[in-house]
Design a protein around this motif. Sequence first.
Motif, PDB file in Angstrom:
ATOM      1  N   VAL A 139      39.388  48.671  37.622  1.00  0.00           N
ATOM      2  CA  VAL A 139      39.981  47.367  37.541  1.00  0.00           C
ATOM      3  C   VAL A 139      41.288  47.774  36.451  1.00  0.00           C
ATOM      4  N   LEU A 140      41.241  48.444  35.599  1.00  0.00           N
ATOM      5  CA  LEU A 140      42.538  48.845  34.990  1.00  0.00           C
ATOM      6  C   LEU A 140      43.441  49.348  35.781  1.00  0.00           C
ATOM      7  N   ARG A 141      43.346  50.006  36.608  1.00  0.00           N
ATOM      8  CA  ARG A 141      44.131  50.995  37.499  1.00  0.00           C
ATOM      9  C   ARG A 141      44.629  49.956  38.675  1.00  0.00           C
ATOM     10  N   ARG A 142      43.766  49.358  39.196  1.00  0.00           N
ATOM     11  CA  ARG A 142      44.111  48.690  40.684  1.00  0.00           C
ATOM     12  C   ARG A 142      44.445  47.267  40.523  1.00  0.00           C
ATOM     13  N   LEU A 143      43.883  46.494  39.368  1.00  0.00           N
ATOM     14  CA  LEU A 143      43.857  45.010  39.556  1.00  0.00           C
ATOM     15  C   LEU A 143      45.224  44.410  38.937  1.00  0.00           C
ATOM     16  N   SER A 144      45.483  43.312  39.499  1.00  0.00           N
ATOM     17  CA  SER A 144      46.722  42.592  38.514  1.00  0.00           C
ATOM     18  C   SER A 144      46.006  42.055  37.198  1.00  0.00           C
ATOM     19  N   ALA A 145      46.971  41.528  36.482  1.00  0.00           N
ATOM     20  CA  ALA A 145      46.668  40.911  35.173  1.00  0.00           C
ATOM     21  C   ALA A 145      45.446  39.854  35.393  1.00  0.00           C
ATOM     22  N   ARG A 150      40.115  37.326  35.543  1.00  0.00           N
ATOM     23  CA  ARG A 150      39.136  36.872  36.120  1.00  0.00           C
ATOM     24  C   ARG A 150      37.685  37.874  36.269  1.00  0.00           C
ATOM     25  N   TYR A 151      37.955  39.148  36.400  1.00  0.00           N
ATOM     26  CA  TYR A 151      36.849  40.106  36.150  1.00  0.00           C
ATOM     27  C   TYR A 151      36.001  40.061  34.800  1.00  0.00           C
ATOM     28  N   PHE A 156      31.717  38.526  31.317  1.00  0.00           N
ATOM     29  CA  PHE A 156      31.249  37.840  29.832  1.00  0.00           C
ATOM     30  C   PHE A 156      30.707  36.511  29.913  1.00  0.00           C
ATOM     31  N   GLY A 157      31.145  35.882  31.154  1.00  0.00           N
ATOM     32  CA  GLY A 157      30.753  34.512  31.471  1.00  0.00           C
ATOM     33  C   GLY A 157      31.136  33.445  30.189  1.00  0.00           C
TER      34      GLY A 157
END
Length: 186
Positions: A139-145, A150-151, A156-157
């Motif tokens: 998540v830290l390396r590949r996803l946008s902010a 959203r992740y 944590f809902g």
Amino acid sequence: MMVYDFIAGIIPLSAGLRERLDSILKMKVFGKRELLLREGQVCDKIYFVEKGLVRIYYLKDGVEMCSGLLLEGGFMISVESFFRKQRSYEFIQAVEETTVYYISFEELEGLYRDFAEFNIVGRKLITEYYIRSEERNYVLRRLSAREKFRYFQELFGADTVRIPRKDIASYLGINLETLSRLSKRI
């Protein structure tokens, strides 16, 4: 106790294992912002969060960098410090009043030695936490902010509101301003 339910969800508790756990599990309540572990100490306890919220962080150039968050129903340690018996570079802190159950490293080793079934618990926990660590690294390396946020919300809902925004931003590797913009849009 929730810790027994957690373990029983992995493997049925034998009478002997339950008796041993009854004799070694200790309970402690930490106040809001109270430290369970300081940088420079050796993490010699594994904590189960019965109630509350805990964070792991380290200092980078004097700034707190959140590397872990845990709500009720999970185990927490400073991984390197606990398994290598070396001084921690991390802090573990209660974010709100938090009730934990804990045992020492030596008591954990005794459970592994004396109760073969407890090795299954250990293997399942290590596997689950390793997968979570790899997932977070991805998540830290590949996803946008936006995708990171959203992740986090999925992870944590409804409990997302319990976590300080500065810790969410730090945990996701984004700045607070970006988090504020994202939370207004989503």
